[in-house]
Structure formats: structure tokens, C-alpha cells
Design a protein around this motif. Structure first.
Motif, PDB file in Angstrom:
ATOM      1  N   GLY A   1      -8.574  12.259   9.967  1.00 12.97           N
ATOM      2  CA  GLY A   1      -7.746  13.390   9.564  1.00 12.97           C
ATOM      3  C   GLY A   1      -6.744  12.937   8.526  1.00 12.97           C
ATOM      4  O   GLY A   1      -7.103  12.341   7.515  1.00 12.97           O
ATOM      5  N   ASP A   2      -5.451  13.169   8.805  1.00 13.70           N
ATOM      6  CA  ASP A   2      -4.387  12.767   7.883  1.00 13.70           C
ATOM      7  C   ASP A   2      -3.930  11.324   8.095  1.00 13.70           C
ATOM      8  O   ASP A   2      -3.002  10.868   7.434  1.00 13.70           O
ATOM      9  CB  ASP A   2      -3.173  13.690   8.054  1.00 13.70           C
ATOM     10  CG  ASP A   2      -3.447  15.092   7.546  1.00 13.70           C
ATOM     11  OD1 ASP A   2      -4.361  15.249   6.711  1.00 13.70           O
ATOM     12  OD2 ASP A   2      -2.740  16.026   7.980  1.00 13.70           O
ATOM     13  N   THR A   3      -4.576  10.633   9.009  1.00 13.43           N
ATOM     14  CA  THR A   3      -4.178   9.282   9.385  1.00 13.43           C
ATOM     15  C   THR A   3      -5.220   8.269   8.912  1.00 13.43           C
ATOM     16  O   THR A   3      -6.404   8.579   8.831  1.00 13.43           O
ATOM     17  CB  THR A   3      -4.031   9.207  10.927  1.00 13.43           C
ATOM     18  OG1 THR A   3      -3.026  10.143  11.326  1.00 13.43           O
ATOM     19  CG2 THR A   3      -3.649   7.829  11.393  1.00 13.43           C
TER      20      THR A   3
ATOM     21  N   ALA B   1       4.905   8.224   6.545  1.00 11.23           N
ATOM     22  CA  ALA B   1       5.618   9.139   7.426  1.00 11.23           C
ATOM     23  C   ALA B   1       5.749   8.537   8.818  1.00 11.23           C
ATOM     24  O   ALA B   1       6.773   8.691   9.489  1.00 11.23           O
ATOM     25  CB  ALA B   1       4.887  10.476   7.499  1.00 11.23           C
ATOM     26  N   MET B   2       4.701   7.813   9.257  1.00  7.35           N
ATOM     27  CA  MET B   2       4.721   7.231  10.590  1.00  7.35           C
ATOM     28  C   MET B   2       3.627   6.180  10.708  1.00  7.35           C
ATOM     29  O   MET B   2       2.557   6.300  10.110  1.00  7.35           O
ATOM     30  CB  MET B   2       4.480   8.313  11.652  1.00  7.35           C
ATOM     31  CG  MET B   2       4.555   7.791  13.072  1.00  7.35           C
ATOM     32  SD  MET B   2       4.264   9.060  14.316  1.00  7.35           S
ATOM     33  CE  MET B   2       2.527   9.353  14.095  1.00  7.35           C
ATOM     34  N   GLY B   3       3.892   5.174  11.502  1.00 11.41           N
ATOM     35  CA  GLY B   3       2.890   4.159  11.805  1.00 11.41           C
ATOM     36  C   GLY B   3       3.016   3.761  13.264  1.00 11.41           C
ATOM     37  O   GLY B   3       4.128   3.691  13.793  1.00 11.41           O
ATOM     38  N   VAL B   4       1.891   3.538  13.911  1.00 12.94           N
ATOM     39  CA  VAL B   4       1.910   3.116  15.315  1.00 12.94           C
ATOM     40  C   VAL B   4       0.878   2.016  15.540  1.00 12.94           C
ATOM     41  O   VAL B   4      -0.153   1.963  14.878  1.00 12.94           O
ATOM     42  CB  VAL B   4       1.619   4.290  16.297  1.00 12.94           C
ATOM     43  CG1 VAL B   4       2.709   5.337  16.242  1.00 12.94           C
ATOM     44  CG2 VAL B   4       0.257   4.908  16.035  1.00 12.94           C
ATOM     45  N   ASN B   5       1.207   1.136  16.473  1.00  5.83           N
ATOM     46  CA  ASN B   5       0.222   0.177  16.963  1.00  5.83           C
ATOM     47  C   ASN B   5      -0.672   0.945  17.921  1.00  5.83           C
ATOM     48  O   ASN B   5      -0.191   1.511  18.901  1.00  5.83           O
ATOM     49  CB  ASN B   5       0.901  -0.972  17.706  1.00  5.83           C
ATOM     50  CG  ASN B   5       1.780  -1.798  16.813  1.00  5.83           C
ATOM     51  OD1 ASN B   5       1.472  -2.001  15.656  1.00  5.83           O
ATOM     52  ND2 ASN B   5       2.891  -2.267  17.344  1.00  5.83           N
TER      53      ASN B   5
ATOM     54  N   PHE C   1       0.698   8.868   5.922  1.00  3.76           N
ATOM     55  CA  PHE C   1       1.512   8.845   4.709  1.00  3.76           C
ATOM     56  C   PHE C   1       2.078  10.248   4.468  1.00  3.76           C
ATOM     57  O   PHE C   1       1.544  11.248   4.937  1.00  3.76           O
ATOM     58  CB  PHE C   1       0.677   8.397   3.515  1.00  3.76           C
ATOM     59  CG  PHE C   1       0.304   6.939   3.587  1.00  3.76           C
ATOM     60  CD1 PHE C   1       1.069   5.987   2.950  1.00  3.76           C
ATOM     61  CD2 PHE C   1      -0.822   6.524   4.298  1.00  3.76           C
ATOM     62  CE1 PHE C   1       0.740   4.635   3.019  1.00  3.76           C
ATOM     63  CE2 PHE C   1      -1.161   5.189   4.360  1.00  3.76           C
ATOM     64  CZ  PHE C   1      -0.382   4.241   3.735  1.00  3.76           C
ATOM     65  N   HIS C   2       3.168  10.305   3.708  1.00  4.80           N
ATOM     66  CA  HIS C   2       3.729  11.596   3.327  1.00  4.80           C
ATOM     67  C   HIS C   2       2.666  12.369   2.537  1.00  4.80           C
ATOM     68  O   HIS C   2       1.860  11.773   1.809  1.00  4.80           O
ATOM     69  CB  HIS C   2       4.999  11.419   2.492  1.00  4.80           C
ATOM     70  CG  HIS C   2       6.146  10.892   3.301  1.00  4.80           C
ATOM     71  ND1 HIS C   2       6.773  11.636   4.270  1.00  4.80           N
ATOM     72  CD2 HIS C   2       6.747   9.685   3.302  1.00  4.80           C
ATOM     73  CE1 HIS C   2       7.732  10.916   4.831  1.00  4.80           C
ATOM     74  NE2 HIS C   2       7.724   9.721   4.259  1.00  4.80           N
TER      75      HIS C   2
ATOM     76  N   PHE D   1       0.867  -1.180   0.000  1.00  8.16           N
ATOM     77  CA  PHE D   1       0.000   0.000   0.000  1.00  8.16           C
ATOM     78  C   PHE D   1       0.902   1.227   0.000  1.00  8.16           C
ATOM     79  O   PHE D   1       1.723   1.398   0.893  1.00  8.16           O
ATOM     80  CB  PHE D   1      -0.923   0.003   1.222  1.00  8.16           C
ATOM     81  CG  PHE D   1      -1.791  -1.219   1.291  1.00  8.16           C
ATOM     82  CD1 PHE D   1      -2.937  -1.314   0.520  1.00  8.16           C
ATOM     83  CD2 PHE D   1      -1.439  -2.294   2.092  1.00  8.16           C
ATOM     84  CE1 PHE D   1      -3.727  -2.447   0.548  1.00  8.16           C
ATOM     85  CE2 PHE D   1      -2.224  -3.434   2.141  1.00  8.16           C
ATOM     86  CZ  PHE D   1      -3.371  -3.514   1.368  1.00  8.16           C
ATOM     87  N   SER D   2       0.741   2.075  -1.013  1.00  9.12           N
ATOM     88  CA  SER D   2       1.615   3.230  -1.185  1.00  9.12           C
ATOM     89  C   SER D   2       0.951   4.553  -0.851  1.00  9.12           C
ATOM     90  O   SER D   2       1.581   5.593  -0.959  1.00  9.12           O
ATOM     91  CB  SER D   2       2.123   3.282  -2.629  1.00  9.12           C
ATOM     92  OG  SER D   2       2.864   2.117  -2.918  1.00  9.12           O
ATOM     93  N   SER D   3      -0.336   4.506  -0.491  1.00  6.00           N
ATOM     94  CA  SER D   3      -1.037   5.758  -0.201  1.00  6.00           C
ATOM     95  C   SER D   3      -2.203   5.496   0.742  1.00  6.00           C
ATOM     96  O   SER D   3      -2.666   4.351   0.876  1.00  6.00           O
ATOM     97  CB  SER D   3      -1.578   6.379  -1.490  1.00  6.00           C
ATOM     98  OG  SER D   3      -2.613   5.568  -2.036  1.00  6.00           O
ATOM     99  N   ALA D   4      -2.675   6.562   1.353  1.00  4.25           N
ATOM    100  CA  ALA D   4      -3.855   6.464   2.213  1.00  4.25           C
ATOM    101  C   ALA D   4      -5.050   5.978   1.394  1.00  4.25           C
ATOM    102  O   ALA D   4      -5.821   5.127   1.854  1.00  4.25           O
ATOM    103  CB  ALA D   4      -4.146   7.821   2.844  1.00  4.25           C
TER     104      ALA D   4
END
Length: 156
Positions: free
Chosen positions: A120-122, A85-89, A151-152, A5-8
Motif C-alpha cells: 500500500g502506502d508503506t 511520516a512513520m517507521g516501525v520495526n 513517507f509523506h 533515502f528520501s522517497s518510497a
């Protein structure tokens, strides 16, 4: 094979996607013992092969939380996120241990994207990871993991 997966947008469109299976992994006594050391859980059904042989499972069994933690090992084998850009559990919803995982059993993970939603952006994604045990009808663990990925900006 990992789904990429390369994008939201791509991740949001993947709701309901079967992610397939990972490779098989043998649950050795050494892995169980290391988990016992890390967590302080030295219950005999996990770490005493002689006593466990006469116990309810006929052998040592993996800790439920060890089996659950394999979701973290299996997730990147099932899905790869690029341009992140970032990922979290974020946590988990439902966790069940339908069957014991005996020492020297082979397990693999299967995945299903249950839900994907924009926050939002996530993108928040719920992936059901099933830890299958070779030769057993019931899995060792079923867990609905919750992850959040950002994602960026150019990859939304």
C-alpha cells in the motif's frame, strides 16, 4: 557513511544495495552488565570475569540478545530516511549467533538490503545486519531485520 533515502521509490529501487559498514564499537563489561540488569540475565559467562576466565570462552561474553540489539544502533548509521511520516520495526526473520563476542572486542555493523516491497502506502524493507567482530572470521550475529516505512504523500 549513511545511505539517504528520501522517497518510497528510492527505497524500493535499493533492493540488493550494500550499505557498507559502521564505525567500530568496543563491547565493554559495563555495557554487558547494563544489559544484564535490563534483562535479568546474570549468567556467569556474561557478568563474572573471574569465573568466565576459566570458562569455555576464556573471558566474559556479550549476551546474544545484546549483540542482536546492536542492529538497532547500527541501522541508522547505515541508512537515513528523509521525508518519512512513520517507521516501525516490524520484526525479524532469521537470527544467528555464529561466534561469541568477548568482552572488550570491537564490533561493527554491515548492512545489505535483501528485499524492498510496497505494501500500500508503506515500504517493507528487509535489511541483513551482520555484526562483525574485529579479528574473527565469523560474525557475532547475523539478523534479517524487517522495517516498515511510510513517507509523506508528496515523497512517494
Amino acid at each position: 557513511m549513511s545511505h539517504v533515502f528520501s522517497s518510497a521509490r528510492a527505497l524500493l529501487a535499493a533492493e540488493g544495495l550494500d550499505l557498507g559498514h559502521t564505525e567500530w564499537l568496543t563491547i565493554s563489561q559495563q555495557r554487558i552488565d547494563l544489559f544484564a540488569e535490563a534483562t535479568g540475565d546474570h549468567q556467569w559467562i556474561h557478568v563474572d570475569p573471574v569465573r568466565a576466565a576459566n570458562g569455555p570462552f576464556g573471558a566474559c561474553v556479550a549476551h546474544g540478545y545484546l549483540t542482536q540489539s546492536l542492529a538497532n544502533l547500527f541501522m541508522p548509521q547505515l541508512m537515513t530516511l528523509e521525508n518519512m511520516a512513520m517507521g516501525v520495526n516490524y520484526g525479524s526473520d532469521r537470527v544467528r549467533f555464529p561466534a561469541p563476542v568477548r568482552v572488550d572486542s570491537r564490533v561493527r555493523g554491515s548492512g545489505l538490503i535483501i528485499r524492498a516491497e510496497a505494501l500500500g502506502d508503506t515500504v517493507q524493507v528487509v535489511v541483513r545486519i551482520t555484526v562483525e567482530v574485529e579479528g574473527q572470521a565469523r560474525p557475532g550475529c547475523v539478523i534479517d531485520t524487517i522495517s516498515r516505512y511510510t513517507f509523506h504523500p508528496l515523497c512517494k
